[in-house]
Design a protein around this motif. Sequence first.
Motif, PDB file in Angstrom:
ATOM      1  N   SER A 230     -55.695   7.835  86.047  1.00 17.19           N
ATOM      2  CA  SER A 230     -54.458   8.255  85.806  1.00 17.19           C
ATOM      3  C   SER A 230     -54.562   8.854  84.614  1.00 17.19           C
ATOM      4  O   SER A 230     -55.164   8.289  83.599  1.00 17.19           O
ATOM      5  N   ASN A 231     -53.693   9.866  84.437  1.00 18.97           N
ATOM      6  CA  ASN A 231     -53.770  10.709  83.150  1.00 18.97           C
ATOM      7  C   ASN A 231     -52.560  10.159  82.241  1.00 18.97           C
ATOM      8  O   ASN A 231     -52.260  10.531  81.183  1.00 18.97           O
ATOM      9  N   TYR A 232     -51.983   9.039  82.535  1.00 13.79           N
ATOM     10  CA  TYR A 232     -50.913   8.410  81.827  1.00 13.79           C
ATOM     11  C   TYR A 232     -51.757   7.244  81.250  1.00 13.79           C
ATOM     12  O   TYR A 232     -52.037   6.367  81.925  1.00 13.79           O
ATOM     13  N   VAL A 303     -53.601  16.367  79.058  1.00  8.67           N
ATOM     14  CA  VAL A 303     -52.955  15.506  77.742  1.00  8.67           C
ATOM     15  C   VAL A 303     -51.395  15.817  77.978  1.00  8.67           C
ATOM     16  O   VAL A 303     -50.657  15.011  77.679  1.00  8.67           O
ATOM     17  N   GLU A 304     -51.048  17.071  78.236  1.00  9.75           N
ATOM     18  CA  GLU A 304     -49.665  17.250  78.406  1.00  9.75           C
ATOM     19  C   GLU A 304     -48.858  16.557  79.540  1.00  9.75           C
ATOM     20  O   GLU A 304     -47.859  15.972  79.153  1.00  9.75           O
ATOM     21  N   HIS A 308     -45.863  14.184  78.344  1.00  8.21           N
ATOM     22  CA  HIS A 308     -44.708  14.041  78.509  1.00  8.21           C
ATOM     23  C   HIS A 308     -44.076  12.895  79.520  1.00  8.21           C
ATOM     24  O   HIS A 308     -42.916  12.494  79.166  1.00  8.21           O
ATOM     25  N   ALA A 309     -44.899  12.047  80.267  1.00  8.04           N
ATOM     26  CA  ALA A 309     -44.773  10.713  80.990  1.00  8.04           C
ATOM     27  C   ALA A 309     -44.104   9.840  79.810  1.00  8.04           C
ATOM     28  O   ALA A 309     -43.279   9.189  79.700  1.00  8.04           O
ATOM     29  N   PHE A 310     -44.998   9.892  78.724  1.00  8.24           N
ATOM     30  CA  PHE A 310     -44.721   9.026  77.572  1.00  8.24           C
ATOM     31  C   PHE A 310     -43.279   9.215  77.073  1.00  8.24           C
ATOM     32  O   PHE A 310     -42.467   8.134  76.575  1.00  8.24           O
TER      33      PHE A 310
END
Length: 443
Positions: A230-232, A303-304, A308-310
Amino acid sequence: MTQTVEGFSKLSKSEKIRWIATRFTQNPEQTEAVLRQYWNSDEQLQQLHDEFIENTISNFYLPLGVAPNFLVDGKIYALPMAIEESSVVAAASKAAKFWGTRGGFHTEILGTEKVGQVHFRYGGNPKKLKAFITEIMPVMMTDIEPITRNMEARGGGITGITLREKTAELPGYYQLHCTFETKDAMGANFINSCLESLAQTLMREAEKHPTMSSDTPGESRIEVLMSILSNYVPNCRVRAEVRCPVAELSEGNGMNGRRFAERMIQAIAVAECEPYRAVTHNKGVMNGIDALVIATGNDFRAVEAGVHAFAARSGQYGSLTHASLEGDEFRFWIEIPLALGTVGGLTRLHPLVKLALEILGNPDAETLMRLTAVAGLAQNFAALRSLVTVGIQQGHMKMHLLNILNQLGATADEKTALVDYFRKHTVSHSAASEQLELLRKGK
């Protein structure tokens, strides 16, 4: 003429270029000349670039700039930034200079945990599944040991595996939620290899398990859907902040320090409650972050997406930066998830990436996280400072002037004259075009 092609990847680079040029462009010879113009004259270096991705036909350049004078945790840095947008590097440099005389930037690593998941379906009893996962956990860890051995030697590895039931969101949906420490690597390949090993063990053990492989009516066997990182990464997070007495904020702002601080805080409050403003606000943050992430060979898309999820974790998209006025002290900070690496990927291949990391002192991943957060905070401060004082266009359009003049075909002498003229006049495309025409007419 057909626009499709079979076996395109097997064509030579010259053949690929010719195919593209003759079928999709107006002037094939000019197209070929433009593409070849950006090839590197060093054939070995060009081959290295060609092998980064598939079907390469040329190189696409971004300017690489440097923002100097960043005082971060007591040490001076020059930040390499790869970006095409005017005023970003200048704004970061200006913010670095401003805060360099006010104690500089201070950072804190809040966590370095990465996440990956094995997504699977199961229609049976959740308690039976939980008992099964507990039973085979030692087998999964044994099977995965060849993959994790080297990472564990560096102090990393798998830090946790938990079964999560998600059937309320999607019938039959479960996941193995796995956490990782990857040290100085971003860790995507390592994490995905681990997850695929876990999935294979899960399927194999389920097939031979007496209860999990049963054909009980109403139940289904475990079916793995996918295994992917996951990139989150909300627990791979860094904080960067600046602070100073409010009286020290008046320099160059055209208003007293307290008034400036109050307007900064109000501007951030707008971004915290208004998504339309928050998106542009955070885009400014990412101007600084992406530029450093690209320069250091990291994955700016990942990273983007994670950032943005954060920003939307509360259920509404909001500001990534925050500010407060506590007595006579102004504080401005950012807390942001950043999964970055300083080993692996392009860091050992791309010559400019290696140079960018050298300029930064060959940092470890945590240091790069700190510097990247600082770049975002500095960029946002510079943007907000302009917005709440003179307006964003004054500085941005001054920096954009040369791009406009290049579009208009201005000569070197004409650029010099018009840059001087617009020191005292408002920049716009129409104004630049008009003044260039007047200049050429001798008026």
